[in-house]
Design a protein around this motif. Structure first.
Motif, mmCIF file in Angstrom:
data_model
loop_
_atom_site.group_PDB
_atom_site.id
_atom_site.type_symbol
_atom_site.label_atom_id
_atom_site.label_comp_id
_atom_site.label_asym_id
_atom_site.label_seq_id
_atom_site.Cartn_x
_atom_site.Cartn_y
_atom_site.Cartn_z
ATOM 1 N N ALA A 205 0.799 -1.248 0.136
ATOM 2 C CA ALA A 205 0.029 0.027 0.096
ATOM 3 C C ALA A 205 0.892 1.372 0.063
ATOM 4 N N PRO A 206 0.434 2.229 -0.566
ATOM 5 C CA PRO A 206 1.200 3.674 -0.962
ATOM 6 C C PRO A 206 1.573 4.002 0.578
ATOM 7 N N GLU A 207 0.770 4.058 1.682
ATOM 8 C CA GLU A 207 1.068 4.430 3.011
ATOM 9 C C GLU A 207 2.442 3.692 3.773
ATOM 10 N N VAL A 208 2.671 2.466 3.283
ATOM 11 C CA VAL A 208 3.849 1.882 3.950
ATOM 12 C C VAL A 208 5.071 1.461 2.927
ATOM 13 N N SER A 209 4.664 2.354 1.847
ATOM 14 C CA SER A 209 5.921 2.244 0.822
ATOM 15 C C SER A 209 6.970 2.849 1.335
ATOM 16 N N TRP A 210 8.203 2.532 0.822
ATOM 17 C CA TRP A 210 9.431 3.297 1.073
ATOM 18 C C TRP A 210 9.560 4.827 0.670
ATOM 19 N N HIS A 211 8.654 4.938 -0.196
ATOM 20 C CA HIS A 211 8.422 6.211 -0.816
ATOM 21 C C HIS A 211 7.874 7.080 0.292
ATOM 22 N N SER A 212 6.981 6.477 1.090
ATOM 23 C CA SER A 212 6.297 7.438 1.992
ATOM 24 C C SER A 212 7.330 8.126 3.161
ATOM 25 N N GLN A 213 8.354 7.903 3.119
ATOM 26 C CA GLN A 213 8.969 8.408 4.303
ATOM 27 C C GLN A 213 9.581 10.074 3.584
ATOM 28 N N TYR A 214 9.370 10.051 2.096
ATOM 29 C CA TYR A 214 9.616 11.243 1.867
ATOM 30 C C TYR A 214 8.429 12.003 1.259
ATOM 31 N N LYS A 215 7.400 11.922 1.962
ATOM 32 C CA LYS A 215 5.982 12.565 1.528
ATOM 33 C C LYS A 215 6.153 14.190 1.631
ATOM 34 N N ASP A 216 7.238 14.615 2.665
ATOM 35 C CA ASP A 216 7.028 16.093 2.744
ATOM 36 C C ASP A 216 8.025 16.943 2.117
ATOM 37 N N SER A 217 8.509 15.955 1.057
ATOM 38 C CA SER A 217 9.501 16.699 0.086
ATOM 39 C C SER A 217 9.236 16.349 -1.431
ATOM 40 N N ARG B 152 3.932 13.795 -5.479
ATOM 41 C CA ARG B 152 3.595 12.526 -5.943
ATOM 42 C C ARG B 152 4.393 12.333 -7.245
ATOM 43 N N SER B 153 4.639 13.331 -7.922
ATOM 44 C CA SER B 153 5.682 13.272 -9.071
ATOM 45 C C SER B 153 6.854 12.626 -8.816
ATOM 46 N N THR B 154 7.156 12.923 -7.737
ATOM 47 C CA THR B 154 8.844 12.322 -7.243
ATOM 48 C C THR B 154 8.899 10.780 -7.178
ATOM 49 N N ILE B 155 7.643 10.300 -6.980
ATOM 50 C CA ILE B 155 7.639 8.750 -6.780
ATOM 51 C C ILE B 155 7.477 8.163 -8.160
ATOM 52 N N LEU B 156 6.908 8.685 -9.104
ATOM 53 C CA LEU B 156 6.725 8.567 -10.627
ATOM 54 C C LEU B 156 8.184 8.573 -11.185
ATOM 55 N N ALA B 157 8.971 9.625 -11.050
ATOM 56 C CA ALA B 157 10.074 9.761 -11.622
ATOM 57 C C ALA B 157 11.330 8.967 -10.861
ATOM 58 N N VAL B 158 11.279 8.629 -9.653
ATOM 59 C CA VAL B 158 12.255 7.792 -8.874
ATOM 60 C C VAL B 158 11.885 6.271 -9.561
ATOM 61 N N HIS C 180 15.041 10.010 -4.075
ATOM 62 C CA HIS C 180 14.218 11.040 -3.234
ATOM 63 C C HIS C 180 15.338 11.899 -2.511
ATOM 64 N N VAL C 181 14.864 12.831 -2.039
ATOM 65 C CA VAL C 181 15.506 13.924 -1.247
ATOM 66 C C VAL C 181 14.831 14.320 -0.024
ATOM 67 N N SER C 182 15.058 13.960 1.198
ATOM 68 C CA SER C 182 14.273 14.445 2.304
ATOM 69 C C SER C 182 14.509 15.857 2.609
ATOM 70 N N HIS C 183 15.472 16.508 2.514
ATOM 71 C CA HIS C 183 15.682 17.680 3.319
ATOM 72 C C HIS C 183 16.567 18.488 2.237
ATOM 73 N N TYR C 184 16.057 19.264 1.581
ATOM 74 C CA TYR C 184 16.867 20.282 0.531
ATOM 75 C C TYR C 184 16.375 21.452 0.289
ATOM 76 N N ARG C 185 17.512 22.484 0.459
ATOM 77 C CA ARG C 185 17.222 23.837 0.210
ATOM 78 C C ARG C 185 17.932 24.384 -0.721
ATOM 79 N N ALA C 186 17.370 24.853 -1.923
ATOM 80 C CA ALA C 186 17.840 25.326 -2.969
ATOM 81 C C ALA C 186 18.725 26.489 -2.849
#
Length: 155
Positions: A23-35, A88-94, A111-117
């Motif tokens: 399920a998307p909620e428990v996918s490894w991608h979910s830890q990056y849901k805020d980036s 959600r686009s990040t998941i598709l790209a990765v 994915h990148v969890s914390h990044y400031r341009a």
């Protein structure tokens, strides 16, 4: 860790999740849901920000890109950070771009969890009236690039 090993590990993880029907909620991608940022590594040095945006805009609207360049020469170092409008686009790209070959180089997309341009990064503005030529160029570039890659998105 070797970048190609990281590419393979991400692909194996995605395959395992697909087989298990995770399920998307428990996918490894979910830890990056805020980036909405992703890392692109192994890029051909001759690619420009525009080339990268043309290819990666297939999965969402790109709002910022930071192609890391050598300070003395201005040449690309072969990696960048890219921000989508929607996380959600990040998941598709990765899932779809990690491990593909562009101009003979295998690229890494993660994915990148914390990044400031940085202040000088390329914030992508809204498409204006003169964008018809740019849009045509982008579509042509995407088709050419994907044809070379033998990517399933080629129509």
């Amino acid at each position: 860790m070797n970048p190609l090993t990281k590419v393979k590990l991400i692909q194996e993880l995605n395959d395992r999740e697909a087989q298990l029907g995770t399920a998307p909620e428990v996918s490894w991608h979910s830890q990056y849901k805020d980036s909405a940022w992703i890392f692109l590594g192994g890029l051909p040095y001759e690619l420009t920000e525009g080339d990268i945006i043309c290819v990666f805009s297939q999965y969402g609207e790109v709002v910022n890109i930071h192609l890391v360049r050598d300070k003395k020469t201005g040449r690309s170092k072969g990696f960048c950070f890219l921000c989508y409008e929607d996380q959600r686009s990040t998941i598709l790209a990765v899932d779809n771009f990690n491990g593909i070959r562009i101009k003979g180089r295998t690229i890494r997309v993660d994915h990148v969890s914390h990044y400031r341009a940085p202040k000088d990064s390329g914030e992508v503005g809204p498409i204006g009236a003169s964008s018809a030529t740019t849009a045509t160029h982008c579509q042509s570039h995407i088709t050419d690039t994907l044809a070379v890659l033998h990517h399933p998105l080629v129509v």
